[in-house]
Design an enzyme around this catalytic site. Structure first.
Site, PDB file in Angstrom:
ATOM      1  N   CYS A 161       4.919 -19.244  20.679  1.00  0.00           N
ATOM      2  CA  CYS A 161       4.488 -20.511  20.120  1.00  0.00           C
ATOM      3  C   CYS A 161       5.397 -20.833  18.950  1.00  0.00           C
ATOM      4  O   CYS A 161       5.583 -19.998  18.062  1.00  0.00           O
ATOM      5  CB  CYS A 161       3.031 -20.434  19.662  1.00  0.00           C
ATOM      6  N   HIS A 170      -6.404 -15.348  27.314  1.00  0.00           N
ATOM      7  CA  HIS A 170      -5.023 -15.856  27.197  1.00  0.00           C
ATOM      8  C   HIS A 170      -4.304 -14.914  26.226  1.00  0.00           C
ATOM      9  O   HIS A 170      -4.383 -15.068  25.021  1.00  0.00           O
ATOM     10  CB  HIS A 170      -5.072 -17.291  26.669  1.00  0.00           C
ATOM     11  N   ASN A 182       3.821 -14.681  26.806  1.00  0.00           N
ATOM     12  CA  ASN A 182       2.540 -14.449  27.472  1.00  0.00           C
ATOM     13  C   ASN A 182       2.673 -13.200  28.325  1.00  0.00           C
ATOM     14  O   ASN A 182       3.769 -12.822  28.737  1.00  0.00           O
ATOM     15  CB  ASN A 182       2.221 -15.624  28.408  1.00  0.00           C
TER      16      ASN A 182
HETATM   17  P1  HMG Z   1       1.399 -35.655  13.124  1.00  0.00           P
HETATM   18  O1  HMG Z   1       2.807 -35.747  12.639  1.00  0.00           O
HETATM   19  O2  HMG Z   1       0.418 -35.022  12.217  1.00  0.00           O
HETATM   20  O3  HMG Z   1       0.711 -36.990  13.561  1.00  0.00           O
HETATM   21  O4  HMG Z   1       1.416 -34.910  14.531  1.00  0.00           O
HETATM   22  P2  HMG Z   1       1.047 -38.485  13.652  1.00  0.00           P
HETATM   23  O5  HMG Z   1      -0.128 -39.062  14.388  1.00  0.00           O
HETATM   24  O6  HMG Z   1       1.364 -38.986  12.277  1.00  0.00           O
HETATM   25  O7  HMG Z   1       2.333 -38.637  14.583  1.00  0.00           O
HETATM   26  C1  HMG Z   1       3.639 -38.355  14.149  1.00  0.00           C
HETATM   27  C2  HMG Z   1       4.632 -38.825  15.194  1.00  0.00           C
HETATM   28  O8  HMG Z   1       4.349 -38.216  16.455  1.00  0.00           O
HETATM   29  C3  HMG Z   1       4.539 -40.324  15.447  1.00  0.00           C
HETATM   30  O9  HMG Z   1       5.842 -40.742  15.825  1.00  0.00           O
HETATM   31  C4  HMG Z   1       3.627 -40.427  16.628  1.00  0.00           C
HETATM   32  O10 HMG Z   1       3.826 -41.585  17.374  1.00  0.00           O
HETATM   33  C5  HMG Z   1       4.035 -39.215  17.426  1.00  0.00           C
HETATM   34  P3  HMG Z   1       6.841 -41.430  14.765  1.00  0.00           P
HETATM   35  O11 HMG Z   1       6.085 -42.615  14.242  1.00  0.00           O
HETATM   36  O12 HMG Z   1       7.094 -40.390  13.688  1.00  0.00           O
HETATM   37  O13 HMG Z   1       8.056 -41.752  15.597  1.00  0.00           O
HETATM   38  N1  HMG Z   1       2.971 -38.701  18.292  1.00  0.00           N
HETATM   39  C6  HMG Z   1       3.154 -38.368  19.580  1.00  0.00           C
HETATM   40  N2  HMG Z   1       4.244 -38.418  20.370  1.00  0.00           N
HETATM   41  C7  HMG Z   1       4.085 -38.002  21.655  1.00  0.00           C
HETATM   42  N3  HMG Z   1       2.914 -37.543  22.146  1.00  0.00           N
HETATM   43  C8  HMG Z   1       1.817 -37.495  21.374  1.00  0.00           C
HETATM   44  C9  HMG Z   1       1.924 -37.918  20.029  1.00  0.00           C
HETATM   45  N4  HMG Z   1       1.039 -37.979  19.010  1.00  0.00           N
HETATM   46  C10 HMG Z   1       1.700 -38.468  17.957  1.00  0.00           C
HETATM   47  N5  HMG Z   1       0.670 -37.034  21.874  1.00  0.00           N
HETATM   48  C11 HMG Z   1       0.609 -33.853  16.523  1.00  0.00           C
HETATM   49  C12 HMG Z   1       0.235 -34.494  15.174  1.00  0.00           C
HETATM   50  C13 HMG Z   1      -0.589 -33.160  17.071  1.00  0.00           C
HETATM   51  C14 HMG Z   1       1.076 -34.955  17.454  1.00  0.00           C
HETATM   52  C15 HMG Z   1       1.763 -32.855  16.259  1.00  0.00           C
HETATM   53  O14 HMG Z   1       1.370 -31.972  15.262  1.00  0.00           O
HETATM   54  C16 HMG Z   1       2.173 -32.083  17.472  1.00  0.00           C
HETATM   55  O15 HMG Z   1       2.633 -32.639  18.441  1.00  0.00           O
HETATM   56  N6  HMG Z   1       2.059 -30.736  17.426  1.00  0.00           N
HETATM   57  C17 HMG Z   1       2.504 -29.888  18.496  1.00  0.00           C
HETATM   58  C18 HMG Z   1       1.525 -28.804  18.723  1.00  0.00           C
HETATM   59  C19 HMG Z   1       1.947 -27.932  19.879  1.00  0.00           C
HETATM   60  O16 HMG Z   1       2.355 -28.404  20.909  1.00  0.00           O
HETATM   61  N7  HMG Z   1       1.823 -26.611  19.686  1.00  0.00           N
HETATM   62  C20 HMG Z   1       2.103 -25.663  20.705  1.00  0.00           C
HETATM   63  C21 HMG Z   1       1.007 -25.620  21.729  1.00  0.00           C
HETATM   64  S1  HMG Z   1      -0.490 -24.758  21.188  1.00  0.00           S
HETATM   65  C22 HMG Z   1      -0.214 -23.183  21.747  1.00  0.00           C
HETATM   66  O17 HMG Z   1       0.857 -22.882  22.170  1.00  0.00           O
HETATM   67  C23 HMG Z   1      -1.354 -22.223  21.749  1.00  0.00           C
HETATM   68  C24 HMG Z   1      -1.920 -22.003  23.151  1.00  0.00           C
HETATM   69  O18 HMG Z   1      -0.920 -21.553  24.047  1.00  0.00           O
HETATM   70  C25 HMG Z   1      -3.036 -20.972  23.111  1.00  0.00           C
HETATM   71  C26 HMG Z   1      -2.642 -19.710  22.363  1.00  0.00           C
HETATM   72  O19 HMG Z   1      -1.678 -19.042  22.735  1.00  0.00           O
HETATM   73  O20 HMG Z   1      -3.360 -19.434  21.399  1.00  0.00           O
HETATM   74  C27 HMG Z   1      -2.519 -23.293  23.711  1.00  0.00           C
HETATM   75 MG    MG Z   2      -0.247 -19.366  24.254  1.00  0.00          MG
END
Ligand code: HMG
Ligand code: MG
Length: 285
Positions: A239, A206, A248
């Site tokens: 990201c 990736h 990408n």
């Molecule tokens: P948090 O703030 O640490 O955790 O988030 P929390 O459990 O305290 O939740 C906070 C709020 O989010 C709460 O809502 C939850 O209900 C809600 P509030 O009470 O504040 O209204 N919540 C959610 N809402 C919708 N869907 C869920 C969910 N979980 C909790 N699943 C969390 C922790 C992981 C949720 C947060 O940090 C997050 O969403 N991060 C986003 C990470 C992300 O998407 N990153 C980009 C993708 S990774 C990437 O791109 C790399 C990859 O491409 C590979 C590469 O290139 O290396 C894959």
């Molecule tokens: Mg990626």
């Protein structure tokens, strides 16, 4: 010239669109996925069930998954960081899900507000549920070469995280050069370590193309036996939690390259280029 089969896993609708500044309407995302569905992919990542506060671009993921025309033989995938995301993905009828971990602690904290160990604790119930319903789970390792916060990452660190993902039941582990810092040499060293713990046939590359080396890194991976590559039409992507990460590697460039090398991808290059044009237009609004 026939070198066998290579698969491109299209991640544009997720990894690509998650980073766009413009708020892209669900209908546009659905149109892109519907076009991609005709191009011959067997897997397309279309959604991400993460917090909309963290990644507002992915907020309409449920509507995207329920709005697309599902093509036979295509699996539509979604990213899920925790049980809440898993349940939303199942409700929207995702065909497979992906969990994502980082090889570096710094990126893990910035990306998901959790340590690597805490991330794995969240994954355990997901894998348990997925096993009950035969839901395929893919695993990502981010920052396999360099982390924007912790610097260079040792191959052994990547191997350790890949090993954990594979051991817990991920059918494939995708190795993310999140900020595009890899070179053929560093990618080969990393793969040497990972291949020791995960069979090479279960690995995917990736690569983000920040430094224009993604195709060279694909070549290095091919020579190490990797045959699955993630890519995004139009080179979309980045990201939100990795400053400096560019898009990408572009699907249309990877497909043309693999075909020129003599690999069979089963993809329609003209349709991919049409999708790339659509993706670029979406970026510009
Ligand atoms: P948090 O703030 O640490 O955790 O988030 P929390 O459990 O305290 O939740 C906070 C709020 O989010 C709460 O809502 C939850 O209900 C809600 P509030 O009470 O504040 O209204 N919540 C959610 N809402 C919708 N869907 C869920 C969910 N979980 C909790 N699943 C969390 C922790 C992981 C949720 C947060 O940090 C997050 O969403 N991060 C986003 C990470 C992300 O998407 N990153 C980009 C993708 S990774 C990437 O791109 C790399 C990859 O491409 C590979 C590469 O290139 O290396 C894959
Ligand atoms: Mg990626």
């Amino acid at each position: 010239m026939d070198k066998g089969v290579c698969e491109i896993f299209e991640v544009g609708p997720r990894d690509g669109l998650q980073n766009e500044a413009r708020e892209i309407p669900v209908a546009e995302k659905v149109a892109l996925v519907d076009l991609l569905s005709r191009a011959g992919f067997s897997r397309i990542e279309v959604a991400s069930f993460v917090s909309p506060k963290w990644v507002p671009q992915m907020a309409g993921s449920g509507e995207v998954l329920t709005g697309i025309k599902r093509a036979e033989g295509v699996r539509y995938a979604a990213l899920t960081p925790n049980m809440r995301g898993y349940e939303d993905a199942v409700a929207a009828k995702a065909d497979e899900i992906a969990i994502f971990a980082s090889a570096s602690e710094g990126f893990s904290q910035k990306n998901i507000n959790a340590s690597i160990d805490e991330a794995f604790e969240r994954f355990v119930p997901i894998l348990e549920e997925a096993r009950h319903v035969d839901m395929p789970v893919r695993g990502y390792v981010s920052c396999v070469i360099k982390c924007p916060y912790d610097g260079m990452i040792a191959p052994a660190q990547v191997a350790a995280v890949a090993d954990r993902l594979f051991a817990m039941g991920c059918y494939e582990v995708s190795l993310g050069d999140t900020i595009g810092a890899g070179t053929p040499d560093s990618i080969a060293k990393m793969l040497l370590a990972v291949r020791d713990v995960v069979p090479v046939g279960r690995l995917a590359g990736h690569f983000h193309d920040t430094n224009g080396r993604a195709i060279d890194n694909i070549d290095a991976s091919l020579s190490m036996g990797v045959r699955v590559f993630d890519a995004a039409v139009g080179g979309l992507g980045g990201c939100p939690f990795a400053p400096g990460a560019a898009g990408n590697v572009a699907t249309e460039a990877v497909n043309a390259h693999l075909m020129a090398l003599g690999y069979e991808t089963g993809l329609d290059q003209a349709l991919i280029e049409e999708a790339a044009a659509m993706a670029r237009q979406m970026r510009n609004g």
